[in-house]
Every structure is written in C-alpha cells, then in structure tokens.
Write a protein that holds these residues in place. Structure first.
Motif, PDB file in Angstrom:
ATOM      1  N   ASP A  71       0.900  -1.106  -0.115  1.00 29.36           N
ATOM      2  CA  ASP A  71       0.051   0.098   0.208  1.00 29.36           C
ATOM      3  C   ASP A  71       0.886   1.421   0.010  1.00 29.36           C
ATOM      4  N   LEU A  72       2.138   1.283   0.723  1.00 33.86           N
ATOM      5  CA  LEU A  72       3.001   2.386   0.575  1.00 33.86           C
ATOM      6  C   LEU A  72       3.336   2.830  -0.944  1.00 33.86           C
ATOM      7  N   LYS A  73       3.685   1.484  -1.480  1.00 34.95           N
ATOM      8  CA  LYS A  73       4.303   1.666  -2.581  1.00 34.95           C
ATOM      9  C   LYS A  73       3.165   2.207  -3.729  1.00 34.95           C
ATOM     10  N   ALA A  74       1.900   1.631  -3.523  1.00 36.89           N
ATOM     11  CA  ALA A  74       0.655   2.388  -4.180  1.00 36.89           C
ATOM     12  C   ALA A  74       0.722   3.846  -4.044  1.00 36.89           C
ATOM     13  N   ILE A  75       0.804   4.206  -2.621  1.00 37.33           N
ATOM     14  CA  ILE A  75       0.823   5.710  -2.618  1.00 37.33           C
ATOM     15  C   ILE A  75       1.896   6.475  -3.233  1.00 37.33           C
ATOM     16  N   ALA A  76       3.201   5.824  -3.017  1.00 31.56           N
ATOM     17  CA  ALA A  76       4.104   6.746  -3.649  1.00 31.56           C
ATOM     18  C   ALA A  76       3.972   6.789  -5.166  1.00 31.56           C
ATOM     19  N   ALA A  77       3.412   5.722  -5.875  1.00 28.02           N
ATOM     20  CA  ALA A  77       3.015   5.423  -7.221  1.00 28.02           C
ATOM     21  C   ALA A  77       2.183   6.792  -7.555  1.00 28.02           C
ATOM     22  N   SER A  78       1.192   6.858  -6.886  1.00 31.10           N
ATOM     23  CA  SER A  78       0.124   7.769  -7.101  1.00 31.10           C
ATOM     24  C   SER A  78       0.711   9.327  -6.920  1.00 31.10           C
ATOM     25  N   ILE A  79       1.795   9.290  -6.195  1.00 30.63           N
ATOM     26  CA  ILE A  79       2.328  10.965  -5.963  1.00 30.63           C
ATOM     27  C   ILE A  79       2.882  11.212  -7.287  1.00 30.63           C
ATOM     28  N   GLY A  80       3.568  10.132  -7.972  1.00 29.93           N
ATOM     29  CA  GLY A  80       4.224  10.409  -9.246  1.00 29.93           C
ATOM     30  C   GLY A  80       3.071  10.952 -10.286  1.00 29.93           C
ATOM     31  N   GLU A  81       2.228  10.130 -10.360  1.00 24.81           N
ATOM     32  CA  GLU A  81       0.897  10.397 -11.179  1.00 24.81           C
ATOM     33  C   GLU A  81       0.342  11.849 -10.989  1.00 24.81           C
ATOM     34  N   LEU A  82       0.234  12.399  -9.607  1.00 24.39           N
ATOM     35  CA  LEU A  82      -0.114  13.568  -9.228  1.00 24.39           C
ATOM     36  C   LEU A  82       0.887  14.556  -9.802  1.00 24.39           C
ATOM     37  N   ARG A  83       2.035  14.497  -9.773  1.00 24.94           N
ATOM     38  CA  ARG A  83       2.869  15.300 -10.062  1.00 24.94           C
ATOM     39  C   ARG A  83       3.020  15.387 -11.787  1.00 24.94           C
ATOM     40  N   ALA A  84       2.519  14.715 -12.583  1.00 27.34           N
ATOM     41  CA  ALA A  84       2.868  14.496 -13.940  1.00 27.34           C
ATOM     42  C   ALA A  84       2.143  15.497 -14.589  1.00 27.34           C
ATOM     43  N   GLU A  85       1.470  16.423 -13.882  1.00 29.28           N
ATOM     44  CA  GLU A  85       0.602  17.748 -14.545  1.00 29.28           C
ATOM     45  C   GLU A  85       0.905  18.667 -13.761  1.00 29.28           C
ATOM     46  N   ARG A  86       0.863  20.146 -14.173  1.00 24.15           N
ATOM     47  CA  ARG A  86       0.845  21.310 -13.644  1.00 24.15           C
ATOM     48  C   ARG A  86      -0.404  21.937 -13.543  1.00 24.15           C
ATOM     49  N   TYR A  87      -0.856  22.468 -12.623  1.00 19.71           N
ATOM     50  CA  TYR A  87      -2.203  22.976 -12.305  1.00 19.71           C
ATOM     51  C   TYR A  87      -2.287  24.658 -12.193  1.00 19.71           C
TER      52      TYR A  87
END
Length: 334
Positions: A71-87
């Motif tokens: 689950d920690l790895k899944a959270i880390a992966a989600s951070i990468g996806e979050l930061r893939a875009e600039r808002y």
C-alpha cells in the motif's frame, strides 16, 4: 487550456455532493480539464462524473489499517501520477492533513484551502497560499461550490449539476416488475439509526401506495437489521449483497429511495430520484438533500423523527395514489 485539481478524499456522500464543482468550473472556463484526488475506495464514484479528466487515488484508508509495504508503494506511485501535471489552481475542499498533503505535493503556484477555523484539522493550513472566505451560511454542499467559486473568481448561481452516468456492465439485478422503494436503513454510526419499528410502519405505508419494498445491506449486522424490518413488512425483499456499482444501478431502476444519513441516499439525490433522507443524530439543514418536489430531508439532529414526519416527506416527493388504484394497492399489501 486550463487544468484544475479538486481534492475531496472521502467519503461516498461527501464526494457525490461535491461533484457539481466540476460543472461549475467548466461552465466558467470552457474546455478546462478537471482532475480529482480521492481515496482509492471512492475512485469509481468520481469516474461516474463525465466532466472529470483524471481520477488520482491512493489506498489511504487501507494503509492506515494495514501499514503494508504494498500500500505504501501504491501511495508513492500515486504521488508520481499527481505530479505529472501542472495545475492552474489546486482546490482542497476537504481540509484535513491528508488532503493538505496532496495539495502541497501537487505542482501549482495556487493552492486554496479553508480558513483555520473552518478546517477539519487546523494543521492542514500549512499547504495553502490562498484561502476561501468565511464559511457561508448554507448547507455544506452549496458551501463547497461557493468556496471553489471564490477561489477561481466566479459566483455560483445555478442548480447543482452532478453529471453522473452509472455504468451498465451486465451485473445489475433484473429490473423490478413493479414500482419499488429502496430502503437504506444502515448507517456508519449507531446513533444515526432510525428504529426498526419506525421502518416497519413506514414501509407498510409505502406498500399502500403500490410500492414494493427492497432492503439492501453491506455487512452481516446490516443484513440482520434488514431481516428484522422485513419480518414487519409482508412481501418485503432483502436483497443479496451488492457491489457499489450494483447498488447505484438499482437506485436508477427504482421509483423511490428512503434512507438515513448515508452515502447511497446522497447518490440517489444526485441521480435525480425521488429521495427522502431521515436524520437522527446530525442536522438535516446542514447535511441533507433538497430539491423541490424531488428530494427532502427531515430531522433536527437532536430527536428521532416520528414516522408521520417521514410519511409526509414521502408524500412531498412521491404523492400517494388516489381512487381505485390506491384501494387495490392497499388490499394487495394487507
């Protein structure tokens, strides 16, 4: 093209009621992309909104219980996806530590959140460089729309547009053969429950209106309560255990939804079904659903609403049948 991030992490009802901010933003900024950050458990709910471009999610609730490496790895992966875009802007309409961390991690120069006194957890204030105004004097759902509009510079002056489309994936129950009322008796907390005897009396009244009674459940304890209610209502059907998508499909297929302060009743309101919400321990004025002639909430959060109050509320959104049809329905229910 503008891109915005909305953060509302939990729970089912709160996320459903927050979804109209997507249509509000896209009405003000035609062509804008709107992403949404939520807990993994509610990601599908957000996907049902046709205006959301990306749903960003992580197993936040599950990790709190498991503390597992996966689950920690899944959270880390989600951070990468979050930061893939600039808002162009990040709007946190949740206001607790976990939502604030998401806002802080997102790539944006503008991160909006509540004033300290309106935050669910005051420490969340670290993440924001812009603040909504004082919480408006209205229900929580309109308040989220107003706060988002304040951050982005527009006024909210339209009814909520939930823009939800439930997937039809072949798993739905067979369509009911007669008008049906779906009864959501279960709640997240015991103090929100309405008495079984009250449910029995209300359901028997619904039968006189020609309505079949169906009782969904999600746990063994909820199934036991459903069986208790069914024992008081001849002909009532206790449904099999359903997935969230199957419950949503069933809501679309019935004539009326009645329930306590729980997420599926909010979903019924968002799907434009005749809906009655019964409040026992929380105030209807702040957390209820309302749409003239379609959705109504009863209860002041301090007293158990009498059965007659619920019957009157049903009549406001699903008027009783009259004449011979009403007499035939009453006879068949007896």
């Amino acid at each position: 093209m503008k891109r915005f991030l909305i953060i509302k992490v939990t729970s089912l009802g709160d996320i459903v009621e927050a979804l109209p901010v997507v249509a509000d933003i896209q009405r003000e900024f035609p062509g804008a992309k709107v992403d949404w950050a939520s807990d993994e458990l509610f990601a599908d709910i957000v996907r049902w909104n046709g205006g959301v471009d990306r749903v960003l999610y992580a197993p936040l609730r599950r990790f709190k219980k498991t503390r597992s490496w996966a689950d920690l790895k899944a959270i880390a992966a989600s951070i990468g996806e979050l930061r893939a875009e600039r808002y162009d802007a990040v709007i946190d309409i949740h206001g607790v530590y976990k939502s604030a961390i998401i806002a802080w991690l997102a790539r944006s120069k503008r991160r909006f959140g509540y004033l300290a006194q309106d935050l669910g957890e005051r420490g969340a204030a670290f993440a924001y460089n812009g603040r909504f105004g004082p919480r408006p004097k209205c229900d929580a759902w309109l308040g989220m729309r107003i706060s988002t509009g304040e951050a982005l510079g527009y006024a909210v002056d339209t009814p909520p547009d939930f823009n939800m489309k439930i997937p039809r994936d072949g798993t739905a129950l067979p369509a009911p053969q007669a008008p049906t009322a779906l009864i959501f008796h279960a709640t997240s907390k015991d103090d929100k429950k309405w008495p079984v005897e009250h449910w029995g009396e209300l359901c028997r009244d619904l039968q006189t209106r020609g309505l079949r009674i169906e009782l969904p459940w999600g746990s063994d304890a909820e199934r036991d309560t459903a069986n208790e209610i069914a024992a008081l209502v001849p002909g009532a059907v206790v449904l099999p255990r359903l997935t969230v998508a199957q419950v949503a499909q069933r809501i679309e297929d019935v004539a009326l939804v009645v329930g306590t302060d729980t997420g599926f009743v909010h979903l019924a309101h968002a799907l434009l079904k005749p809906t009655v919400m019964i409040f026992v321990a929380t105030p209807a004025v702040h957390l209820g659903v309302r749409a003239p002639g379609r959705s109504i909430s009863v209860g002041d959060g301090q007293h158990v609403p009498p059965v007659q109050v619920a019957i009157d509320a049903v009549s406001a959104v699903y008027p009783p049948r009259t004449g011979a049809a009403s007499q035939d329905a009453a006879t068949s229910a007896a």
